[in-house]
Write a protein that holds these residues in place. Structure first.
Motif, PDB file in Angstrom:
ATOM      1  N   TYR A  14       0.869  -1.227   0.010  1.00 52.50           N
ATOM      2  CA  TYR A  14       0.056   0.028   0.170  1.00 52.50           C
ATOM      3  C   TYR A  14       0.731   1.238   0.017  1.00 52.50           C
ATOM      4  O   TYR A  14       0.416   2.462  -0.513  1.00 52.50           O
ATOM      5  N   VAL A  15       2.129   1.203   0.734  1.00 56.74           N
ATOM      6  CA  VAL A  15       2.846   2.196   0.741  1.00 56.74           C
ATOM      7  C   VAL A  15       4.017   2.405  -0.559  1.00 56.74           C
ATOM      8  O   VAL A  15       4.045   3.228  -1.139  1.00 56.74           O
ATOM      9  N   GLY A  16       4.428   1.223  -0.541  1.00 58.67           N
ATOM     10  CA  GLY A  16       5.726   1.109  -1.797  1.00 58.67           C
ATOM     11  C   GLY A  16       5.146   1.515  -3.169  1.00 58.67           C
ATOM     12  O   GLY A  16       5.940   2.579  -3.890  1.00 58.67           O
ATOM     13  N   GLY A  17       4.081   0.888  -3.483  1.00 52.25           N
ATOM     14  CA  GLY A  17       3.563   0.921  -4.808  1.00 52.25           C
ATOM     15  C   GLY A  17       3.069   2.225  -5.261  1.00 52.25           C
ATOM     16  O   GLY A  17       3.803   2.910  -5.901  1.00 52.25           O
ATOM     17  N   PRO A  18       2.159   2.955  -4.521  1.00 53.13           N
ATOM     18  CA  PRO A  18       1.771   4.429  -4.703  1.00 53.13           C
ATOM     19  C   PRO A  18       3.009   5.339  -4.706  1.00 53.13           C
ATOM     20  O   PRO A  18       3.040   6.311  -5.555  1.00 53.13           O
ATOM     21  N   LEU A  50      -4.342  -4.123 -10.622  1.00 54.82           N
ATOM     22  CA  LEU A  50      -3.470  -3.779  -9.468  1.00 54.82           C
ATOM     23  C   LEU A  50      -3.820  -4.286  -8.350  1.00 54.82           C
ATOM     24  O   LEU A  50      -5.018  -4.803  -8.023  1.00 54.82           O
ATOM     25  N   PRO A  51      -2.892  -4.507  -7.268  1.00 50.03           N
ATOM     26  CA  PRO A  51      -3.098  -5.457  -6.365  1.00 50.03           C
ATOM     27  C   PRO A  51      -3.734  -4.463  -5.087  1.00 50.03           C
ATOM     28  O   PRO A  51      -4.311  -5.002  -4.328  1.00 50.03           O
ATOM     29  N   ILE A  52      -3.808  -3.209  -5.116  1.00 52.04           N
ATOM     30  CA  ILE A  52      -4.589  -2.489  -4.266  1.00 52.04           C
ATOM     31  C   ILE A  52      -5.624  -1.410  -4.966  1.00 52.04           C
ATOM     32  O   ILE A  52      -5.203  -1.115  -6.238  1.00 52.04           O
ATOM     33  N   LYS A 339     -13.876   4.562   3.718  1.00 53.48           N
ATOM     34  CA  LYS A 339     -14.269   4.399   2.252  1.00 53.48           C
ATOM     35  C   LYS A 339     -12.905   4.444   1.273  1.00 53.48           C
ATOM     36  O   LYS A 339     -11.740   4.884   1.634  1.00 53.48           O
ATOM     37  N   ASP A 340     -13.200   4.157  -0.174  1.00 52.63           N
ATOM     38  CA  ASP A 340     -12.252   4.394  -1.178  1.00 52.63           C
ATOM     39  C   ASP A 340     -10.995   3.461  -1.108  1.00 52.63           C
ATOM     40  O   ASP A 340     -10.041   3.807  -1.593  1.00 52.63           O
ATOM     41  N   THR A 341     -11.061   2.292  -0.034  1.00 53.67           N
ATOM     42  CA  THR A 341     -10.269   1.452  -0.172  1.00 53.67           C
ATOM     43  C   THR A 341     -10.647   0.167   0.040  1.00 53.67           C
ATOM     44  O   THR A 341     -11.725  -0.241   0.273  1.00 53.67           O
ATOM     45  N   GLY A 342     -10.005  -0.929  -0.521  1.00 54.96           N
ATOM     46  CA  GLY A 342     -10.502  -2.475  -0.071  1.00 54.96           C
ATOM     47  C   GLY A 342      -9.571  -2.919   0.975  1.00 54.96           C
ATOM     48  O   GLY A 342      -9.846  -4.100   1.187  1.00 54.96           O
ATOM     49  N   ASP A 343      -8.858  -2.054   1.650  1.00 59.34           N
ATOM     50  CA  ASP A 343      -8.245  -2.719   2.849  1.00 59.34           C
ATOM     51  C   ASP A 343      -9.068  -3.029   4.004  1.00 59.34           C
ATOM     52  O   ASP A 343      -9.990  -2.172   4.296  1.00 59.34           O
TER      53      ASP A 343
END
Ligand code: NAD
Ligand code: UDX
Length: 473
Positions: A14-18, A50-52, A339-343
């Motif tokens: 979630y951090v490295g990718g974005p 994308l994975p997230i 909201k706005d996340t699948g986490d």
């Protein structure tokens, strides 16, 4: 080389990718590689699936991918290539051993440092992007010293402040970038190299440099302060329900004081997410380690209040529905932690689901971004509820793709994530399809309770006067 600088980020989550996608977008002359030990994760980043889920992320990735942004599992090769190596791996709360349930497990960071030490053939800047206990940089530095080729390494701390659901805007326009480094000529030079990367799009006065320990600790403190605000307002929500005061009115009245500020005063079913609880526990453990029990207890209180808030919500549901939900169908709208996340890590929704399952309810869950697989794995990891120890789990929990179908025939509806689409549902249609009396529990304060009552719902909402005690408020 055709590149001004080469960056590797270890950890494509979630951090490295974005974060790396935005650096690549903003710095076309820097080669950015995001590496991970998980092939599945890297395959995801190399696809259009994308994975997230993060608004605007796919566009940024598509713009830079293949140009100066690459995703790879070949970490050894990419470590050798890189001038700067970010460590952005997960640092979860330890589940066993010393400090279990409090201390952050920095094993993954240490493994990255060891791999860098082993394979590096040139000098490098190593950047802690992960959230770590204060003084982790000294451990990383000592591990890096074991490099046999005699290379020198500068360790920087550069914690990430993005919030999920708004990662791209947070990265494009951060309140500040924090860089901690050793206060030596080499350390200051390394900090300047990293600062100049961010300076490609962030004004210099927002790039803050400090010593290593202040930087590491500031990250824990920032999250502790934010979570503390949520727990503070949630403690008041309970008092509101008993007294006839309205928590939204209080947030407004209190937040208009500039010294207090408006944000992070939204009362809710409790905070979730991968960071708040973990980082406060990390802080609690640090205080304990340094013999500061009162400081540890003070911050522990923020988590205790959050646990109380989640439990209070489940208890309210049961109490309102005649003290039993056994065999009753209850719809859960929203499973993500915001909201706005699948986490779903530490999502309050899961704790409500767990409690209601224990009461024998039949749950129907709808969330626009969360897969059933992710619901189960987090439920099993964090709550210990799984198919092996909970018979008939599959029968008791149904996941739906259609929100109206989710609510059909149910005795109660619980809003547990503040998805925008929940604000504009056809509540008349939902009401008509439900068992009566139809109960409505708003755990996010996003609905028009007056309108819902006019339709016929019996409405309970966090921090709002209890309808059975206070009529006409
Ligand atoms: P994540 O679980 O989404 O991603 C971590 C990734 O690191 C995984 O894909 C994992 O496979 C990979 N990994 C683990 N060990 C590795 C190794 N040895 N080499 C290469 N890759 C490895 O975690 P995240 O949410 O991105 O969080 C990463 C760090 O950033 C944590 O310390 C977290 O506290 C911090 N942080 C998170 C957020 C957030 O909103 N999620 C915000 C700020 C800071
Ligand atoms: C948080 C920090 O905000 C971010 O700076 C840090 O880098 C990572 O941790 P995140 O966990 O992604 O970000 O989301 P955040 O917006 O902080 O929300 C955390 C939880 O608090 C959510 O469950 C949210 O619903 C809840 N919350 C937030 C409230 O209940 N009320 C509020 O007023 C604000």
């Amino acid at each position: 080389s055709e590149w001004d600088l080469k960056i590797l980020c270890m950890g494509a989550g979630y951090v490295g990718g974005p974060t790396m996608a935005v650096i690549a977008k903003q710095c076309p002359k820097i080669r950015v590689v995001v590496g991970d030990i998980s092939q599945k994760q890297i395959d995801g980043w190399n696809s259009d699936n994308l994975p997230i889920y993060e608004p605007g992320l796919l566009e940024v990735v598509k713009e830079a991918r293949g140009r100066n942004l690459f995703f790879s599992t070949d970490l050894d090769k990419e470590i050798q290539e890189a001038d700067i190596v970010f460590i952005s791996v997960n640092t979860p709360t330890k589940t066993s051993g010393i400090g279990a349930g409090r201390a952050a497990n920095i094993k993954n960071c240490e493994l990255c440092a060891r791999q860098i030490a082993k394979v590096a053939k040139s000098d490098k800047i190593v950047v802690e992007k992960s959230t770590v206990p204060v003084r982790t940089a000294s451990a990383i530095q000592r591990i890096l010293k074991s490099n046999e080729n005699g290379n020198s390494f500068q360790v920087l701390s550069n914690p990430e402040f993005l919030a999920e659901g708004t990662a791209i805007t947070d990265l494009m326009n951060p309140d500040r970038v924090l860089i901690g480094g050793q206060q030596t000529p080499e350390g200051l030079k390394a900090a300047e190299t990293l600062a100049s990367v961010y300076a490609n799009w962030i004004p210099r006065e927002q790039i803050l440099t400090t010593n290593l320990w202040s930087s590491e600790l500031s990250k824990l403190v920032a999250n502790a302060f934010l979570a503390q605000r949520v727990s503070s307002i949630n403690s008041i929500s309970a008092l509101c329900e008993s007294t006839g005061a309205d928590v939204s009115e209080i947030s407004r009245a209190v937040g208009m004081d500039d010294r207090i500020g408006k944000r992070f005063l939204q009362s809710s079913v409790g905070f979730g997410g991968s960071c708040f609880q973990k980082d406060i526990l990390n802080l609690v453990y640090l205080c304990e380690t340094y013999g500061l029990q009162e400081c540890a207890d003070y911050w522990r209180g923020v988590i205790n209040m959050n646990d109380f808030q989640k439990r209070r919500f489940s208890e309210k549901v049961v109490a309102a529905m005649f003290n039993t939900v056994t065999g009753k169908k209850i719809s859960i709208l929203g499973y993500a932690f915001k909201k706005d996340t699948g986490d779903v890590r530490e999502t309050p929704s899961m704790f409500v689901v767990r409690d209601l399952l224990q009461e024998g309810a039949k749950l129907h869950i709808y969330d626009p971004q969360v897969s059933r697989e992710d619901m189960w794995s987090e439920m099993s990891y964090t709550c210990g509820v799984n198919h092996d120890n909970t018979p008939r789990l599959d029968e008791s929990v149904t996941t739906e793709d259609d929100v109206y179908k989710t609510c059909e025939g149910s005795h109660g509806v619980c809003i547990l994530t503040e998805w925008d689409e929940f604000k504009t549902l056809d509540f008349k249609k939902i009401y008509d399809s439900m068992a009566k009396p139809a109960f409505f529990f708003d755990g996010r304060l996003i609905c028009d309770h007056k309108a819902l009552r006019e339709i016929g719902f019996e409405v309970y909402a966090i921090g709002k006067p209890d309808p059975n005690k206070f009529s006409g408020v």
